[in-house]
Design a protein around this motif. Structure first.
Motif, PDB file in Angstrom:
ATOM      1  N   THR A 152      -2.562   8.571  -0.242  1.00 15.84           N
ATOM      2  CA  THR A 152      -2.854   8.992  -1.609  1.00 15.84           C
ATOM      3  C   THR A 152      -2.449   7.901  -2.593  1.00 15.84           C
ATOM      4  N   ALA A 153      -3.409   7.486  -3.419  1.00 15.24           N
ATOM      5  CA  ALA A 153      -3.178   6.391  -4.366  1.00 15.24           C
ATOM      6  C   ALA A 153      -4.440   6.176  -5.191  1.00 15.24           C
ATOM      7  N   VAL A 154      -4.299   5.353  -6.205  1.00 16.29           N
ATOM      8  CA  VAL A 154      -5.471   4.812  -6.887  1.00 16.29           C
ATOM      9  C   VAL A 154      -5.840   3.522  -6.162  1.00 16.29           C
ATOM     10  N   TYR A 155      -7.098   3.430  -5.766  1.00 14.97           N
ATOM     11  CA  TYR A 155      -7.577   2.273  -5.019  1.00 14.97           C
ATOM     12  C   TYR A 155      -8.362   1.351  -5.945  1.00 14.97           C
ATOM     13  N   TYR A 156      -8.039   0.065  -5.866  1.00 16.39           N
ATOM     14  CA  TYR A 156      -8.669  -0.942  -6.699  1.00 16.39           C
ATOM     15  C   TYR A 156      -9.377  -1.983  -5.837  1.00 16.39           C
ATOM     16  N   CYS A 157     -10.560  -2.389  -6.273  1.00  9.08           N
ATOM     17  CA  CYS A 157     -11.176  -3.559  -5.663  1.00  9.08           C
ATOM     18  C   CYS A 157     -10.911  -4.759  -6.565  1.00  9.08           C
ATOM     19  N   ALA A 158     -10.917  -5.923  -5.959  1.00  6.78           N
ATOM     20  CA  ALA A 158     -10.608  -7.144  -6.690  1.00  6.78           C
ATOM     21  C   ALA A 158     -11.316  -8.315  -6.043  1.00  6.78           C
ATOM     22  N   SER A 159     -11.557  -9.342  -6.842  1.00  7.17           N
ATOM     23  CA  SER A 159     -12.241 -10.523  -6.326  1.00  7.17           C
ATOM     24  C   SER A 159     -11.403 -11.768  -6.555  1.00  7.17           C
ATOM     25  N   SER A 160     -11.505 -12.674  -5.594  1.00 10.23           N
ATOM     26  CA  SER A 160     -10.801 -13.944  -5.669  1.00 10.23           C
ATOM     27  C   SER A 160     -11.781 -15.074  -5.387  1.00 10.23           C
ATOM     28  N   GLN A 161     -11.730 -16.089  -6.232  1.00  9.80           N
ATOM     29  CA  GLN A 161     -12.638 -17.227  -6.036  1.00  9.80           C
ATOM     30  C   GLN A 161     -12.184 -18.130  -4.901  1.00  9.80           C
ATOM     31  N   ALA A 162     -10.871 -18.165  -4.653  1.00 12.27           N
ATOM     32  CA  ALA A 162     -10.373 -19.214  -3.764  1.00 12.27           C
ATOM     33  C   ALA A 162      -9.480 -18.732  -2.634  1.00 12.27           C
ATOM     34  N   SER A 163      -9.070 -17.465  -2.647  1.00 11.93           N
ATOM     35  CA  SER A 163      -8.017 -17.077  -1.714  1.00 11.93           C
ATOM     36  C   SER A 163      -8.381 -15.887  -0.846  1.00 11.93           C
ATOM     37  N   PHE A 164      -8.231 -16.072   0.452  1.00 12.67           N
ATOM     38  CA  PHE A 164      -8.307 -14.981   1.439  1.00 12.67           C
ATOM     39  C   PHE A 164      -6.867 -14.516   1.606  1.00 12.67           C
ATOM     40  N   SER A 165      -6.474 -13.564   0.742  1.00  9.21           N
ATOM     41  CA  SER A 165      -5.045 -13.389   0.506  1.00  9.21           C
ATOM     42  C   SER A 165      -4.633 -11.926   0.395  1.00  9.21           C
ATOM     43  N   ARG A 166      -3.379 -11.672   0.773  1.00  8.83           N
ATOM     44  CA  ARG A 166      -2.756 -10.361   0.574  1.00  8.83           C
ATOM     45  C   ARG A 166      -2.100 -10.250  -0.805  1.00  8.83           C
TER      46      ARG A 166
ATOM     47  N   TRP B  77     -10.611  -7.417 -11.498  1.00  9.52           N
ATOM     48  CA  TRP B  77     -10.229  -6.116 -10.941  1.00  9.52           C
ATOM     49  C   TRP B  77     -11.158  -5.013 -11.429  1.00  9.52           C
ATOM     50  N   GLY B  78     -11.433  -4.069 -10.542  1.00  9.51           N
ATOM     51  CA  GLY B  78     -12.148  -2.879 -10.935  1.00  9.51           C
ATOM     52  C   GLY B  78     -11.203  -1.885 -11.591  1.00  9.51           C
ATOM     53  N   GLN B  79     -11.746  -0.771 -12.022  1.00 12.14           N
ATOM     54  CA  GLN B  79     -10.970   0.190 -12.805  1.00 12.14           C
ATOM     55  C   GLN B  79     -10.150   1.136 -11.938  1.00 12.14           C
ATOM     56  N   GLY B  80     -10.413   1.186 -10.652  1.00 11.70           N
ATOM     57  CA  GLY B  80      -9.659   2.067  -9.768  1.00 11.70           C
ATOM     58  C   GLY B  80     -10.356   3.386  -9.540  1.00 11.70           C
ATOM     59  N   THR B  81     -10.170   3.926  -8.350  1.00  8.50           N
ATOM     60  CA  THR B  81     -10.699   5.229  -8.014  1.00  8.50           C
ATOM     61  C   THR B  81      -9.615   6.009  -7.271  1.00  8.50           C
ATOM     62  N   GLN B  82      -9.426   7.255  -7.645  1.00  4.40           N
ATOM     63  CA  GLN B  82      -8.334   8.055  -7.103  1.00  4.40           C
ATOM     64  C   GLN B  82      -8.697   8.631  -5.738  1.00  4.40           C
ATOM     65  N   VAL B  83      -7.796   8.454  -4.787  1.00  2.29           N
ATOM     66  CA  VAL B  83      -7.916   9.079  -3.466  1.00  2.29           C
ATOM     67  C   VAL B  83      -6.698   9.977  -3.280  1.00  2.29           C
ATOM     68  N   THR B  84      -6.967  11.246  -3.007  1.00  6.52           N
ATOM     69  CA  THR B  84      -5.892  12.202  -2.785  1.00  6.52           C
ATOM     70  C   THR B  84      -6.089  12.859  -1.426  1.00  6.52           C
ATOM     71  N   VAL B  85      -5.064  12.772  -0.586  1.00  8.37           N
ATOM     72  CA  VAL B  85      -5.135  13.335   0.762  1.00  8.37           C
ATOM     73  C   VAL B  85      -4.136  14.487   0.842  1.00  8.37           C
ATOM     74  N   SER B  86      -4.648  15.674   1.088  1.00 12.09           N
ATOM     75  CA  SER B  86      -3.777  16.849   1.169  1.00 12.09           C
ATOM     76  C   SER B  86      -3.351  17.098   2.610  1.00 12.09           C
TER      77      SER B  86
END
Length: 122
Positions: free
Chosen positions: A90-104, A112-121
């Motif tokens: 459960t969290a807000v999930y965000y997508c993001a883009s990087s021009q140069a890094s394959f990174s954690r 960054w995107g605006q986020g989408t809520q995922v709730t697991v009951s």
């Protein structure tokens, strides 16, 4: 680059969701694309990243074997298939883009995107 995430919702433990993130612009294939999440009261954490072609991927240990990142460069879209969901996902999930890094590291992502809520009951 503008990113629009969608697909979140409420699901029972053990269920599945598929998140989508659509990017504007014609250079989508030149970006590494990542997913991050942030639970209430916690810091944002890395979930997964895809190389520009989608051939190479990297996952957080907590989601490895359950989540899958993929992309369709023709549709300017990156996906996160989430299976066997747990309440701790459960969290807000965000997508993001990087021009140069394959990174954690979220500091390596410029857009960054605006986020989408995922709730697991449970």
């Amino acid at each position: 680059v503008q990113l629009q995430a969608s697909g979140g919702g409420l699901v029972q433990a053990g269920g599945s969701l598929r998140l989508s993130c659509e990017a504007s612009g014609r250079t989508f294939s030149s970006y590494f694309m990542g997913w991050f999440r942030q639970a209430p009261g916690k810091e944002r954490e890395f979930v997964a990243v895809s190389s520009r072609s989608g051939v190479n991927t990297l996952y957080a240990d907590s989601v490895k074997g359950r989540f899958a990142i993929s992309r369709d460069n023709a549709k300017n879209t990156v996906y996160l298939q989430m299976n066997s969901l747990k309440p701790e996902d459960t969290a807000v999930y965000y997508c993001a883009s990087s021009q140069a890094s394959f990174s954690r590291n979220d500091r390596n992502y410029e857009y960054w995107g605006q986020g989408t809520q995922v709730t697991v009951s449970s």
